[in-house]
Design an enzyme around this catalytic site. Sequence first.
Site, PDB file in Angstrom:
ATOM      1  N   HIS A 186      45.244  40.723  35.262  1.00  0.00           N
ATOM      2  CA  HIS A 186      44.671  39.385  35.205  1.00  0.00           C
ATOM      3  C   HIS A 186      43.311  39.458  34.521  1.00  0.00           C
ATOM      4  O   HIS A 186      42.760  40.547  34.326  1.00  0.00           O
ATOM      5  CB  HIS A 186      44.575  38.751  36.607  1.00  0.00           C
ATOM      6  CG  HIS A 186      43.786  39.541  37.596  1.00  0.00           C
ATOM      7  ND1 HIS A 186      44.316  39.999  38.786  1.00  0.00           N
ATOM      8  CD2 HIS A 186      42.507  39.958  37.589  1.00  0.00           C
ATOM      9  CE1 HIS A 186      43.391  40.659  39.449  1.00  0.00           C
ATOM     10  NE2 HIS A 186      42.285  40.655  38.741  1.00  0.00           N
TER      11      HIS A 186
HETATM   12  P1  TYD Z   1      44.889  39.874  43.594  1.00  0.00           P
HETATM   13  O1  TYD Z   1      43.612  39.611  42.901  1.00  0.00           O
HETATM   14  O2  TYD Z   1      46.106  39.146  43.099  1.00  0.00           O
HETATM   15  O3  TYD Z   1      45.164  41.440  43.607  1.00  0.00           O
HETATM   16  P2  TYD Z   1      46.111  42.320  42.666  1.00  0.00           P
HETATM   17  O4  TYD Z   1      45.933  41.779  41.285  1.00  0.00           O
HETATM   18  O5  TYD Z   1      45.644  43.717  42.821  1.00  0.00           O
HETATM   19  O6  TYD Z   1      47.488  42.106  43.206  1.00  0.00           O
HETATM   20  O7  TYD Z   1      44.684  39.554  45.120  1.00  0.00           O
HETATM   21  C1  TYD Z   1      45.726  39.725  46.074  1.00  0.00           C
HETATM   22  C2  TYD Z   1      45.540  38.685  47.172  1.00  0.00           C
HETATM   23  O8  TYD Z   1      44.288  38.865  47.844  1.00  0.00           O
HETATM   24  C3  TYD Z   1      45.564  37.268  46.656  1.00  0.00           C
HETATM   25  O9  TYD Z   1      46.329  36.472  47.558  1.00  0.00           O
HETATM   26  C4  TYD Z   1      44.124  36.821  46.712  1.00  0.00           C
HETATM   27  C5  TYD Z   1      43.542  37.656  47.824  1.00  0.00           C
HETATM   28  N1  TYD Z   1      42.114  37.969  47.631  1.00  0.00           N
HETATM   29  C6  TYD Z   1      41.153  37.334  48.398  1.00  0.00           C
HETATM   30  O10 TYD Z   1      41.457  36.459  49.235  1.00  0.00           O
HETATM   31  N2  TYD Z   1      39.840  37.659  48.213  1.00  0.00           N
HETATM   32  C7  TYD Z   1      39.443  38.587  47.303  1.00  0.00           C
HETATM   33  O11 TYD Z   1      38.226  38.868  47.174  1.00  0.00           O
HETATM   34  C8  TYD Z   1      40.452  39.232  46.500  1.00  0.00           C
HETATM   35  C9  TYD Z   1      40.062  40.247  45.448  1.00  0.00           C
HETATM   36  C10 TYD Z   1      41.772  38.891  46.691  1.00  0.00           C
END
Ligand code: TYD
Length: 137
Positions: free
Chosen positions: A54
Amino acid sequence: MLHSCNDANEITFPSFGGDTDALVVMEGGKDLPFQIARVYTITGIPQGTTRGSHGHKAINQIIVCLSGGVEMEVDDGSSKRRVTLDDPRIGLHVPPTLWTDTTYITADTVLMVLCDAPYDEAEYIRDYDDFKAFRNG
Ligand code: TYD
């Protein structure tokens, strides 16, 4: 301001220790390029998995690999840069407007991410075509 993938820089933090041990210091106003508003950790990702995938419109992040290793690919829409992180003394500063993919090259990798803003889903870009459109104005 749009950043180039070459604006993602490694930061070597002050550290103490020998060949195998390390005490690493990240002091605000001195070792860090921004004030920390949020810290999150990522653990338990199987070896070989690619996550992240992302972009961020607005936030700065510093990714520190506390244990294990990851390969980060930083993409500005026209060029890419790959950085291996496997040393807790080194963080990768990823400024906003870049797309990243993170591949976990070691089992039991532990990542710590320092951010300059609270979580805001609205500043994420989760689709690569949307990222290209964002970069191209
Ligand atoms: P995401 O950024 O999609 O992680 P990855 O790309 O590694 O899969 O985040 C995963 C989940 O965590 C998503 O539902 C959002 C939540 N999240 C938070 O609530 N707070 C945060 O600071 C982060 C980084 C993620």
